[in-house]
Write a protein that holds these residues in place. Structure first.
Motif, short mmCIF file in Angstrom:
data_model
loop_
_atom_site.label_atom_id
_atom_site.label_comp_id
_atom_site.label_asym_id
_atom_site.label_seq_id
_atom_site.Cartn_x
_atom_site.Cartn_y
_atom_site.Cartn_z
N MET A 1 -6.20 42.68 1.97
CA MET A 1 -7.50 42.54 1.31
C MET A 1 -8.13 41.20 1.66
O MET A 1 -7.45 40.24 1.95
CB MET A 1 -7.37 42.67 -0.20
N ASP A 2 -9.46 41.13 1.62
CA ASP A 2 -10.15 39.87 1.87
C ASP A 2 -10.12 39.01 0.62
O ASP A 2 -9.74 39.45 -0.47
CB ASP A 2 -11.58 40.13 2.33
N VAL A 3 -10.53 37.76 0.77
CA VAL A 3 -10.40 36.79 -0.31
C VAL A 3 -11.22 37.19 -1.53
O VAL A 3 -10.73 37.13 -2.67
CB VAL A 3 -10.83 35.39 0.19
N LEU A 4 -12.47 37.61 -1.33
CA LEU A 4 -13.32 37.96 -2.46
C LEU A 4 -12.76 39.16 -3.22
O LEU A 4 -12.71 39.16 -4.45
CB LEU A 4 -14.74 38.25 -1.96
N ASP A 6 -9.64 40.16 -3.32
CA ASP A 6 -8.42 39.72 -4.00
C ASP A 6 -8.73 38.93 -5.26
O ASP A 6 -8.07 39.09 -6.29
CB ASP A 6 -7.59 38.84 -3.05
N ALA A 7 -9.72 38.03 -5.18
CA ALA A 7 -10.06 37.20 -6.33
C ALA A 7 -10.50 38.06 -7.51
O ALA A 7 -10.10 37.82 -8.66
CB ALA A 7 -11.16 36.22 -5.95
N VAL A 8 -11.32 39.08 -7.25
CA VAL A 8 -11.78 39.97 -8.31
C VAL A 8 -10.62 40.81 -8.84
O VAL A 8 -10.45 40.98 -10.05
CB VAL A 8 -12.93 40.86 -7.81
N ALA A 9 -9.80 41.35 -7.93
CA ALA A 9 -8.68 42.19 -8.36
C ALA A 9 -7.70 41.41 -9.23
O ALA A 9 -7.09 41.98 -10.14
CB ALA A 9 -7.96 42.75 -7.13
N ALA A 10 -7.55 40.12 -8.96
CA ALA A 10 -6.61 39.30 -9.74
C ALA A 10 -7.10 39.04 -11.15
O ALA A 10 -6.29 38.76 -12.04
CB ALA A 10 -6.36 37.98 -9.03
N GLN A 126 -14.28 42.89 -18.32
CA GLN A 126 -13.19 42.12 -18.91
C GLN A 126 -12.51 41.33 -17.79
O GLN A 126 -12.24 41.86 -16.72
CB GLN A 126 -12.17 43.05 -19.55
N LEU A 127 -12.22 40.06 -18.06
CA LEU A 127 -11.60 39.21 -17.05
C LEU A 127 -10.42 38.45 -17.65
O LEU A 127 -10.44 38.06 -18.82
CB LEU A 127 -12.61 38.18 -16.51
N ASP A 128 -9.39 38.26 -16.85
CA ASP A 128 -8.25 37.43 -17.23
C ASP A 128 -8.52 36.03 -16.71
O ASP A 128 -8.48 35.77 -15.51
CB ASP A 128 -6.97 38.00 -16.60
N ARG A 129 -8.81 35.11 -17.61
CA ARG A 129 -9.16 33.75 -17.19
C ARG A 129 -7.95 32.81 -17.16
O ARG A 129 -8.10 31.62 -16.90
CB ARG A 129 -10.23 33.19 -18.12
N THR A 268 -0.10 33.27 -8.60
CA THR A 268 -1.08 34.11 -9.28
C THR A 268 -0.74 35.59 -9.09
O THR A 268 -0.77 36.39 -10.03
CB THR A 268 -2.50 33.82 -8.75
N VAL A 269 -0.41 35.96 -7.85
CA VAL A 269 -0.03 37.34 -7.55
C VAL A 269 1.24 37.72 -8.32
O VAL A 269 1.35 38.81 -8.88
CB VAL A 269 0.17 37.52 -6.04
N ALA A 270 2.21 36.80 -8.36
CA ALA A 270 3.45 37.08 -9.07
C ALA A 270 3.20 37.26 -10.57
O ALA A 270 3.76 38.17 -11.20
CB ALA A 270 4.44 35.94 -8.84
#
Length: 318
Positions: A1-4, A6-10, A126-129, A268-270
């Motif tokens: 996946m690209d950075v953007l 990935d950032a949203v998926a995380a 909803q976002l995990d901050r 972060t991924v972990a």
């Protein structure tokens, strides 16, 4: 996946929420702060956005087609005109399963009487901050994307499709609306970071990182293979730069040294894997690039302040 992506998926949690609202007369609403993000699209009429909701900041005049994105869920107000009374609207409380409640049904327009003074498309995420990616955390409180001919065509198309589904739901609309809302979030971020943010000015920060072919190539490689033990030499080679030149350019735009970012992203991924599934710790450790569970647990506790197992248990009780 690209950075953007990935950032949203995380950070994305649950399902997004949306509705279309007709407004009449001298209407006004004050929205309380919440932990997610949201947007308003003025489909017809005119409106004023009041950042902060208290009238202290300069109002933003909205014309048909204008989009405002509130990345940090800050309190704000929308009104027909300056001085209109503001009706408090508190954020929806989530259902026990973490989902948004259904939006109230749209009130049918009367056959006779005045037309609405404004029609607004609203959405919320909803976002995990806990591990906010800079691509979202560094956004301003209010992103205003004015309607301009030829600007952000993909975003405008997504808005039109979303509005059509909400105006006239058909079989499959529930899934289509959810997918379009996620698509809109990516288009909103792309519009800001790759264009609207800097306009004709020299981009800085993450806008510069995404616009720099060398730095962007290195970021894509890190995200494609987060478990790899990257070296500055390898990343510099991908960027077509010497080790020293790449290190300076990467740190200057991303804000951290080249090897600090993949470490942060790996953790972060972990963390997301621990919260989202029940994979054994050894599997999560391997996915994060560690051959030893002990070494992974030590690195994880250093980053999060708690051991991986406890982090997973705490997530299950939230």
């Amino acid at each position: 996946m690209d950075v953007l992506s990935d950032a949203v998926a995380a950070m994305r949690l649950g399902r997004p929420h949306s509705s279309i609202q007709d407004k009449y007369g001298a209407w006004g609403h004050r929205f309380g702060a919440h932990g997610g993000a949201g947007f308003h699209v003025l489909l017809r009429g005119s409106a004023r956005l009041l950042p902060g909701g208290d009238g202290g900041a300069e109002p933003i005049a909205l014309a048909p087609g204008d989009i405002v994105f509130l990345a940090h869920g800050c309190g704000h107000a929308l009104a027909a005109e300056p001085g209109a009374p503001l009706e408090p609207l508190e954020p929806f409380e989530l259902n026990p399963d973490g989902s948004w409640p259904e939006a109230p049904p749209r009130v049918p327009r009367p056959e006779s009487g005045p037309a609405p003074s404004a029609v607004i498309l609203c959405g919320a995420y909803q976002l995990d901050r806990a591990r906010a990616h800079p691509l979202l955390s560094e956004l301003p409180g209010v992103v205003h994307l004015p309607a301009r001919v030829g600007a952000h065509r993909s975003l405008r198309t997504a808005v039109e499709l979303l509005g059509a589904e909400l105006e006239d739901p058909q079989p499959g609309s529930d899934t289509i609306v959810s997918a379009l809302l996620d698509t809109m979030l990516l288009y909103l971020l792309r519009a800001w970071w790759l264009g609207e943010r800097h306009g004709t000015e020299q981009p800085t920060g993450w806008a510069a990182a995404l616009a720099d072919p060398g730095v962007a190539a290195a970021l894509r490689a890190m995200h494609a293979d987060p478990a790899r033990a990257w070296t500055v030499e390898e990343l510099g080679a991908l960027a077509g730069l010497s080790r020293a030149a790449f290190a300076r350019r990467f740190a200057g735009s991303v804000g951290v040294p080249p090897l600090a970012y993949p470490t942060w992203w790996r953790m972060t991924v972990a963390g997301r894997a621990l919260r989202a599934g029940d994979a054994p710790l050894r599997v999560v450790a391997h996915q994060a690039g560690y051959t030893s569970e002990f070494a992974f647990a030590k690195a994880f506790k250093r980053e999060f302040g708690v051991a991986p197992g406890r982090y997973r248990r705490l997530g299950a009780t939230e």
